[in-house]
Design a protein around this motif. Structure first.
Motif, PDB file in Angstrom:
ATOM      1  N   LYS A  52       1.615  10.599   4.638  1.00  0.00           N
ATOM      2  CA  LYS A  52       1.542   9.148   4.836  1.00  0.00           C
ATOM      3  C   LYS A  52       0.705   8.456   3.773  1.00  0.00           C
ATOM      4  O   LYS A  52       1.077   7.387   3.278  1.00  0.00           O
ATOM      5  N   ALA A  53      -0.419   9.030   3.392  1.00  0.00           N
ATOM      6  CA  ALA A  53      -1.268   8.411   2.373  1.00  0.00           C
ATOM      7  C   ALA A  53      -0.581   8.430   1.007  1.00  0.00           C
ATOM      8  O   ALA A  53      -0.672   7.458   0.263  1.00  0.00           O
ATOM      9  N   ASN A  54       0.124   9.497   0.676  1.00  0.00           N
ATOM     10  CA  ASN A  54       0.837   9.564  -0.604  1.00  0.00           C
ATOM     11  C   ASN A  54       1.931   8.507  -0.676  1.00  0.00           C
ATOM     12  O   ASN A  54       2.085   7.822  -1.683  1.00  0.00           O
ATOM     13  N   THR A  55       2.677   8.362   0.400  1.00  0.00           N
ATOM     14  CA  THR A  55       3.733   7.350   0.460  1.00  0.00           C
ATOM     15  C   THR A  55       3.141   5.951   0.351  1.00  0.00           C
ATOM     16  O   THR A  55       3.656   5.111  -0.393  1.00  0.00           O
ATOM     17  N   ALA A  56       2.055   5.709   1.070  1.00  0.00           N
ATOM     18  CA  ALA A  56       1.397   4.398   1.017  1.00  0.00           C
ATOM     19  C   ALA A  56       0.856   4.107  -0.374  1.00  0.00           C
ATOM     20  O   ALA A  56       0.914   2.969  -0.852  1.00  0.00           O
ATOM     21  N   LEU A  57       0.338   5.131  -1.055  1.00  0.00           N
ATOM     22  CA  LEU A  57      -0.188   4.949  -2.410  1.00  0.00           C
ATOM     23  C   LEU A  57       0.919   4.515  -3.370  1.00  0.00           C
ATOM     24  O   LEU A  57       0.752   3.566  -4.132  1.00  0.00           O
ATOM     25  N   VAL A  58       2.055   5.171  -3.319  1.00  0.00           N
ATOM     26  CA  VAL A  58       3.173   4.820  -4.191  1.00  0.00           C
ATOM     27  C   VAL A  58       3.621   3.384  -3.920  1.00  0.00           C
ATOM     28  O   VAL A  58       3.834   2.601  -4.839  1.00  0.00           O
ATOM     29  N   GLU A  59       3.740   3.015  -2.652  1.00  0.00           N
ATOM     30  CA  GLU A  59       4.160   1.656  -2.298  1.00  0.00           C
ATOM     31  C   GLU A  59       3.141   0.621  -2.765  1.00  0.00           C
ATOM     32  O   GLU A  59       3.506  -0.433  -3.295  1.00  0.00           O
ATOM     33  N   TYR A  60       1.861   0.912  -2.589  1.00  0.00           N
ATOM     34  CA  TYR A  60       0.803  -0.021  -2.967  1.00  0.00           C
ATOM     35  C   TYR A  60       0.748  -0.225  -4.478  1.00  0.00           C
ATOM     36  O   TYR A  60       0.708  -1.354  -4.965  1.00  0.00           O
ATOM     37  N   VAL A  61       0.780   0.856  -5.233  1.00  0.00           N
ATOM     38  CA  VAL A  61       0.723   0.765  -6.693  1.00  0.00           C
ATOM     39  C   VAL A  61       1.977   0.067  -7.229  1.00  0.00           C
ATOM     40  O   VAL A  61       1.889  -0.769  -8.124  1.00  0.00           O
TER      41      VAL A  61
END
Length: 72
Positions: A52-61
């Protein structure tokens, strides 16, 4: 003369760039939080489970840079 790049941005070759990040999952909100050990510190509300954190990081960046997720 060109402007110097921040220490957390590096040219990775053939037009690709690398952004060195330090992620703090489980934060109250998604936000940029300064620098940590020559990396850009990003706080994410997503937990560090089930990717979940990896997916959120990609979306945020991607949102910050105005890119599609598959470009990050």
């Amino acid at each position: 003369m060109g402007q110097a790049l921040p220490e957390f941005v590096r040219l990775a070759g053939s037009g690709d760039w690398r952004i060195m990040v330090w992620v703090q999952p489980g934060a109250k909100r998604n936000e940029l939080a300064g620098l940590h050990a020559d990396c850009l510190k990003i706080r994410l509300s997503a937990p560090a489970v089930d990717n979940k954190a990896n997916t959120a990081l990609v979306e945020y960046v991607a949102a910050l840079l105005g890119l599609k997720r598959n470009q990050v």
